[in-house]
Design an enzyme around this catalytic site. Structure first.
Site, PDB file in Angstrom:
ATOM      1  N   THR A 106       0.796  -1.020  -0.012  1.00 37.79           N
ATOM      2  CA  THR A 106       0.560   0.415  -0.036  1.00 37.79           C
ATOM      3  C   THR A 106       0.973   1.176   0.424  1.00 37.79           C
ATOM      4  O   THR A 106       1.793   1.698   1.060  1.00 37.79           O
ATOM      5  CB  THR A 106      -0.802   0.121   1.053  1.00 37.79           C
ATOM      6  OG1 THR A 106      -1.548  -1.382   1.430  1.00 37.79           O
ATOM      7  CG2 THR A 106      -2.147   0.985   1.251  1.00 37.79           C
ATOM      8  N   LYS A 182      -7.184   1.455  -3.531  1.00 38.68           N
ATOM      9  CA  LYS A 182      -6.309   0.701  -2.241  1.00 38.68           C
ATOM     10  C   LYS A 182      -6.866   1.924  -0.982  1.00 38.68           C
ATOM     11  O   LYS A 182      -7.107   1.500  -0.071  1.00 38.68           O
ATOM     12  CB  LYS A 182      -5.357  -0.092  -2.375  1.00 38.68           C
ATOM     13  CG  LYS A 182      -4.550  -0.342  -1.168  1.00 38.68           C
ATOM     14  CD  LYS A 182      -5.321  -1.311  -0.476  1.00 38.68           C
ATOM     15  CE  LYS A 182      -5.280  -2.095   1.273  1.00 38.68           C
ATOM     16  NZ  LYS A 182      -3.549  -3.070   0.649  1.00 38.68           N
ATOM     17  N   LYS A 250       0.105   3.906   9.598  1.00 43.46           N
ATOM     18  CA  LYS A 250       0.634   4.543   8.257  1.00 43.46           C
ATOM     19  C   LYS A 250      -0.080   4.118   7.232  1.00 43.46           C
ATOM     20  O   LYS A 250      -0.236   5.620   6.722  1.00 43.46           O
ATOM     21  CB  LYS A 250       1.739   2.693   8.117  1.00 43.46           C
ATOM     22  CG  LYS A 250       1.942   3.310   5.628  1.00 43.46           C
ATOM     23  CD  LYS A 250       2.592   2.220   5.863  1.00 43.46           C
ATOM     24  CE  LYS A 250       1.705  -0.016   5.828  1.00 43.46           C
ATOM     25  NZ  LYS A 250       1.360   0.538   4.172  1.00 43.46           N
TER      26      LYS A 250
END
Length: 314
Positions: A106, A182, A250
């Site tokens: 990602t 995503k 994150k």
């Protein structure tokens, strides 16, 4: 670690870089589909485990990629992906002509576009292909893959995609689009987990039967996939990491960076990020992301099921 052997030209060779819970499942799925699979991980024990199952091991990413038609990179973030590609013993210098690099981490779409451009400048294929579904779906070859890239990249990657995914969404011919899809998924996932943990801890504060709360909510309009999937961890008092708090520190951080650059407000994602940051600061960063329920309990005095358990130290 077994040596890399000679192989017939008819066998598709896949290298999997990163043999954690997701990467190992993906490597197993590729092997089950009769691809010849070479694995590499920074932890030698992870490679040894794959070799013990009949796979092949490599000492470096470059060694894994040298013969491969398909390189699947299943690491944590963009920085690690860049290191796998272009760092010391990176795969880009070792890949053969016509091979494809499948990037599953990602990351910010702009970074995906940059990595793709640098890879394609070497005459190699790059498929921006983040994944969703968790370790269980990875092991079954039933991941959802959100992919974008050139038609040549898709064609080269097809045997691997077919082996690893239940659904492959082809989202365009330019890297970065898959990464953007995503991030929308991660915005929703992170907010939904935070909401589920807030709700179940609030129920505990009300003195409700939490098993009954779970039964009622999963049959009601307030249910979500994340409530249904994460609340059982809370009910069992088991915060063994399947997806950690730090993952959403994150990912929701990336969402905030993207939104700020577009001057787009994301107040719900921002609030959720603060809760993940607080949980990480409280020592739960490596614990399961359902540990947000423990954070709410700590703040409110709510009592959750399960034995008392100290957060894992960072």
């Amino acid at each position: 670690m077994t040596p890399l052997a000679e192989h017939s030209g008819s066998t598709v060779i896949a290298a999997v870089i990163g043999l954690g819970s997701m990467g190992l499942g993906m490597a197993r799925s590729l092997k089950r589909a009769s691809l010849d699979v070479v694995g590499y991980d920074i932890t030698p024990a992870a490679v040894d485990r794959f070799v013990a199952e009949g796979g092949r091991g490599a000492a470096t990413p470059a060694d894994a990629a040298r013969e491969a038609d398909i390189i699947v990179c299943v690491v944590v973030n963009a920085a690690q992906t860049e290191a796998v590609l272009f760092g010391a013993e990176g795969v880009a210098a070792a890949m053969k002509a016509g091979a494809v690099f499948i990037s599953s981490a990602t990351m910010d779409p702009a970074v995906a576009r940059d990595l793709a451009g640098r890879t394609e400048a070497l005459g190699l294929h790059y498929l921006d292909a983040p994944i969703s579904g968790g370790a269980a779906k990875a092991a079954l070859g039933e991941l959802t893959i959100m992919a974008s890239g050139s038609r040549q990249a898709f064609n080269a990657a097809r045997p691997g995609l077919d082996a690893m995914a239940g659904k492959v969404y082809e989202l365009g011919d330019a890297a970065g689009t898959g990464a953007a899809f995503k991030m929308i998924n991660q915005l929703l996932a992170g907010v939904h987990i935070a909401a589920a943990c807030e709700a179940i801890s609030f129920a505990a504060k009300q003195g409700l039967d939490l098993e009954k709360v779970y039964e009622v909510i999963t049959a009601s309009a307030g249910n979500s996939w994340m409530f249904e999937n994460r609340v059982p961890h809370v009910l069992a008092g088991d915060y063994t990491p399947l997806s950690s708090i730090e993952i959403f520190v994150k990912d929701l951080g990336i969402v905030q960076d993207m939104a700020r650059s577009e001057r787009y407000p994301t107040p719900l994602a921002a609030a959720a990020l603060q809760m993940y940051l607080a949980a990480a600061g409280a020592g739960m960063g490596r614990d399961d992301d359902s540990s947000l329920a423990r954070l709410y309990a700590m703040l409110s005095g709510a009592e959750l099921p399960g034995p008392a358990k100290e957060p894992q130290s960072l």
